[in-house]
Design a protein around this motif. Sequence first.
Motif, mmCIF file in Angstrom:
data_model
loop_
_atom_site.group_PDB
_atom_site.id
_atom_site.type_symbol
_atom_site.label_atom_id
_atom_site.label_comp_id
_atom_site.label_asym_id
_atom_site.label_seq_id
_atom_site.Cartn_x
_atom_site.Cartn_y
_atom_site.Cartn_z
ATOM 1 N N LEU A 199 0.803 -1.155 0.308
ATOM 2 C CA LEU A 199 -0.137 -0.226 0.039
ATOM 3 C C LEU A 199 0.760 1.207 0.036
ATOM 4 O O LEU A 199 0.244 2.242 -0.280
ATOM 5 C CB LEU A 199 -0.722 -0.154 1.173
ATOM 6 N N TRP A 200 2.215 1.597 0.571
ATOM 7 C CA TRP A 200 3.058 2.484 0.547
ATOM 8 C C TRP A 200 3.077 3.208 -0.879
ATOM 9 O O TRP A 200 3.002 4.572 -0.804
ATOM 10 C CB TRP A 200 4.268 2.203 1.221
ATOM 11 N N PRO A 201 3.459 2.702 -1.837
ATOM 12 C CA PRO A 201 3.751 3.153 -3.031
ATOM 13 C C PRO A 201 2.268 3.860 -3.513
ATOM 14 O O PRO A 201 2.084 4.972 -4.352
ATOM 15 C CB PRO A 201 3.988 1.978 -3.958
ATOM 16 N N ARG A 202 1.232 3.513 -3.111
ATOM 17 C CA ARG A 202 -0.197 4.072 -3.351
ATOM 18 C C ARG A 202 -0.411 5.358 -2.924
ATOM 19 O O ARG A 202 -1.349 6.141 -3.511
ATOM 20 C CB ARG A 202 -1.338 3.061 -3.413
ATOM 21 N N ILE A 203 0.102 5.721 -1.822
ATOM 22 C CA ILE A 203 -0.106 6.848 -1.086
ATOM 23 C C ILE A 203 0.484 8.042 -1.994
ATOM 24 O O ILE A 203 1.910 7.973 -1.979
ATOM 25 C CB ILE A 203 0.244 6.827 0.301
ATOM 26 N N ARG A 204 -0.086 8.903 -2.096
ATOM 27 C CA ARG A 204 0.597 10.023 -2.872
ATOM 28 C C ARG A 204 -0.281 11.560 -2.646
ATOM 29 O O ARG A 204 -1.419 11.516 -2.139
ATOM 30 C CB ARG A 204 0.473 10.025 -4.440
ATOM 31 N N PRO A 205 0.410 12.663 -2.758
ATOM 32 C CA PRO A 205 -0.148 13.899 -2.314
ATOM 33 C C PRO A 205 -1.455 14.101 -3.421
ATOM 34 O O PRO A 205 -1.555 13.671 -4.229
ATOM 35 C CB PRO A 205 0.767 14.986 -2.930
ATOM 36 N N PHE A 206 -2.458 14.855 -2.917
ATOM 37 C CA PHE A 206 -3.599 15.049 -3.496
ATOM 38 C C PHE A 206 -3.555 15.965 -4.646
ATOM 39 O O PHE A 206 -2.662 16.822 -4.631
ATOM 40 C CB PHE A 206 -4.698 15.811 -2.629
ATOM 41 N N GLY A 207 -4.059 15.649 -5.962
ATOM 42 C CA GLY A 207 -3.986 16.386 -7.011
ATOM 43 C C GLY A 207 -2.875 15.822 -8.088
ATOM 44 O O GLY A 207 -2.632 16.319 -9.041
ATOM 45 N N THR A 208 -1.841 14.916 -7.695
ATOM 46 C CA THR A 208 -0.996 14.206 -8.504
ATOM 47 C C THR A 208 -1.644 13.496 -9.509
ATOM 48 O O THR A 208 -2.725 12.829 -9.091
ATOM 49 C CB THR A 208 -0.122 13.705 -7.757
ATOM 50 N N THR A 209 -1.113 13.383 -10.876
ATOM 51 C CA THR A 209 -1.742 12.442 -11.661
ATOM 52 C C THR A 209 -1.219 11.040 -11.722
ATOM 53 O O THR A 209 0.186 10.802 -11.325
ATOM 54 C CB THR A 209 -1.653 13.073 -13.275
ATOM 55 N N ILE A 210 -1.798 10.029 -12.252
ATOM 56 C CA ILE A 210 -1.329 8.800 -12.567
ATOM 57 C C ILE A 210 -0.247 8.640 -13.641
ATOM 58 O O ILE A 210 -0.522 9.410 -14.634
ATOM 59 C CB ILE A 210 -2.307 7.727 -12.869
#
Length: 134
Positions: free
Chosen positions: A119-130
Motif C-alpha cells: 500500500l505504501w507506493p499507492r499513497i501520494r499527495p492530493f492532485g497528482t496524476t497517475i
Amino acid sequence: MPTLSRIAVRSALTHFLVGTTLGALLLVHKAGLFVLPNFATLLVMHFHVMVAGWLVQLAVGVALWILPRMSRKAQSAGHSYAAMAGITSLNLGVVSSLFSQHPPPCFYLASSILIAFDLWPRIRPFGTTIKEST
C-alpha cells in the motif's frame, strides 16, 4: 472491486460471523444459562477474531480497493503478491488464535509488513496524476 479486495472483505465478514457467535456464547455464559469451562480462552478467541479478523481485514480490503495504483500498467496487472501474502498471513494469525490462547505475533507482524509494502507506493499527495507507463 478487485478480486483481492473481495476476498479480504468476504473473509472479514466470515470472521465477523464467527466472532459474533463466540460473543453470543460468552453472553449466554454470563447470563448463567450454561457454564463454559474455558471462558477465558473463548474471550481471547473472540477478541482476536473480532479485532484482527474482522476490523483489520475489512480495513485492508477497503484500502486495497480505494487506494489507486501509481501506474496504468500496475492497474491492469491484477493482484499484488505482497498483499495476497499479507492477507493470508493475517488469516493464519486469526486461525492460530483459535487454537492457542497466546498466538505467535509473527503472523500479524508479517501481515502488517507485507500489506504496508503493497500500500505504501499507492499513497501520494492530493492532485497528482497517475503516471503513464508503457
